[in-house]
Design a protein around this motif. Structure first.
Motif, mmCIF file in Angstrom:
data_model
loop_
_atom_site.group_PDB
_atom_site.id
_atom_site.type_symbol
_atom_site.label_atom_id
_atom_site.label_comp_id
_atom_site.label_asym_id
_atom_site.label_seq_id
_atom_site.Cartn_x
_atom_site.Cartn_y
_atom_site.Cartn_z
ATOM 1 N N GLY A 241 -3.194 -6.114 -1.337
ATOM 2 C CA GLY A 241 -2.710 -4.792 -0.930
ATOM 3 C C GLY A 241 -2.102 -4.022 -2.081
ATOM 4 N N ARG A 242 -1.329 -4.708 -2.928
ATOM 5 C CA ARG A 242 -0.753 -4.035 -4.092
ATOM 6 C C ARG A 242 -1.849 -3.558 -5.041
ATOM 7 N N LEU A 243 -2.892 -4.370 -5.179
ATOM 8 C CA LEU A 243 -4.011 -3.974 -6.033
ATOM 9 C C LEU A 243 -4.780 -2.798 -5.443
ATOM 10 N N ILE A 244 -4.920 -2.787 -4.112
ATOM 11 C CA ILE A 244 -5.609 -1.675 -3.457
ATOM 12 C C ILE A 244 -4.890 -0.360 -3.742
ATOM 13 N N LEU B 27 -9.932 0.048 -3.216
ATOM 14 C CA LEU B 27 -10.368 -1.090 -2.407
ATOM 15 C C LEU B 27 -11.371 -1.979 -3.130
ATOM 16 N N GLU B 28 -12.453 -1.389 -3.619
ATOM 17 C CA GLU B 28 -13.498 -2.208 -4.238
ATOM 18 C C GLU B 28 -12.989 -2.947 -5.465
ATOM 19 N N ALA B 29 -12.276 -2.239 -6.326
ATOM 20 C CA ALA B 29 -11.764 -2.869 -7.543
ATOM 21 C C ALA B 29 -10.788 -3.985 -7.209
ATOM 22 N N ALA B 30 -9.984 -3.788 -6.174
ATOM 23 C CA ALA B 30 -9.008 -4.812 -5.792
ATOM 24 C C ALA B 30 -9.697 -6.079 -5.291
#
Length: 347
Positions: free
Chosen positions: A62-65, A70-73
């Motif tokens: 979630g932190r990465l999103i 979304l895709e990169a996370a």
């Protein structure tokens, strides 16, 4: 370049031997969620029923999103099997809910899909008009039927339908012509061959086999490839492998491409589509915003025409890249399929 000359070139592009590639941009134009809305939905609806380890992993994703999208996370931190199932379920839930609203309007006559209008103007070869889509929704199939075309998804049967390409093709046979001293000739209904290498909302797993069912089922896994690393993406299982192969075969045979709302970010298709464009096959792109890859194609290859939304000095219009040059046409939105049909094909 004069707008009239551009329109003539666009009309000439829609000739025989064309494969159409449909991305999420076309579905978004009809009101279905894009990647940003999907990301917010997942962040809101996933987490409450997860085991501790999965919950911890989801918080990190979630932190990465929030920072990467979304895709990169999901590429940076592949989800656990339980998370992958939750992501797939929530993705299908959001898209199917929004899809129902659109389909209801089409059914009641309140809406005509952009693709339906466009299909009425495309050449329909006897072997079928191939449409490759990375979308899970069924708007391509509905648009085809609304344009009086058959929608051939290579499945047969209404309940737990089976993947059978030949039987599906033969279901569109409408007659046979016999000529003296010649082989019999089968007559087929005009149809769109819809290739869905990322899966579809009406594909389910049943007893370890892929089946088709148009209705809503609970407690059953839908067969869709969600963003990021995915067990189906890694394994190439049926029906994805069959649809992917048919899509790539059509791309290899094509003489030209029509690309609608697609950003050139699918590793399966790009092994065939991108090299074909680089080899010089004429390509027309229509989208709200060109991806970096699409823009690079348009400026590098003279046989690519790209149309996107633009605004200059407070005036909205269409930005066109033609023969590696950029042109702005104010007060016209021919990057949008609806406006493209009205302005270019039905002037």
């Amino acid at each position: 370049m004069e707008l009239h000359s551009v329109k003539l070139r666009l009309q000439e592009h829609l000739s025989d031997g064309m494969v159409t590639v449909v991305g999420s941009g076309l579905s978004c134009a009809e009101g279905l969620p894009g990647m940003g809305e999907l990301a917010n939905y997942l962040l809101t609806n996933i987490g409450s029923n997860l085991e501790e380890d999965d919950s911890t992993a989801w918080k990190e994703i979630g932190r990465l999103i929030l920072s990467k999208g979304l895709e990169a996370a999901l590429l940076a931190m592949p989800p656990t099997p339980a998370l992958e199932t939750a992501i797939s379920s929530a993705t299908a839930e959001l898209i199917s809910e929004r899809e129902r609203s659109v389909i209801s309007e089409v059914f009641s006559g309140k809406r005509k899909l952009r693709l339906t209008r466009l299909l009425s103007h495309l050449v329909k070869p006897p072997s079928g008009l191939t449409i490759v889509t990375t979308n899970y929704d069924r708007l391509v199939e509905i648009a085809a039927e609304e344009a009086d075309l058959g929608a051939d998804t290579m499945f047969t049967g209404r309940f737990a339908g089976q993947l059978n390409e030949n039987e599906s093709r033969m279901s569109f046979c409408r007659g046979i012509t016999m000529k003296p001293r010649r082989a019999a000739s089968l007559q087929f209904r005009h149809r769109a061959i819809v290739c869905k290498p990322h899966g579809s909302l009406d594909w389910y797993a049943r007893n370890g086999r892929p089946v088709f069912y148009a209705g809503e089922l609970t407690g059953v896994s839908r067969l869709i490839i969600t963003p990021g690393h995915n067990k189906f993406r890694n394994g190439y299982e049926s029906p994805f492998d069959h649809h992917r192969s048919k899509a790539n075969e059509a791309i290899d045979r094509a003489s030209r491409f029509l690309v609608l709302g697609y950003g050139f970010n699918d590793d399966h298709l790009e092994t065939h589509l991108s090299p074909s464009i680089r080899a010089g096959k004429p390509t027309l792109m229509l989208t709200h915003s060109l991806s970096a890859v699409a823009r690079d194609f348009a400026f590098k290859f003279p046989r690519v025409i790209a149309l996107e939304h633009a605004q200059k000095s407070g005036v909205t219009g269409t930005n066109a890249i033609i023969e590696q040059q950029e042109f702005f046409f104010p007060n016209i939105a021919i990057w949008d399929v609806d406006s493209f049909v009205t302005e270019v094909l039905e002037p």
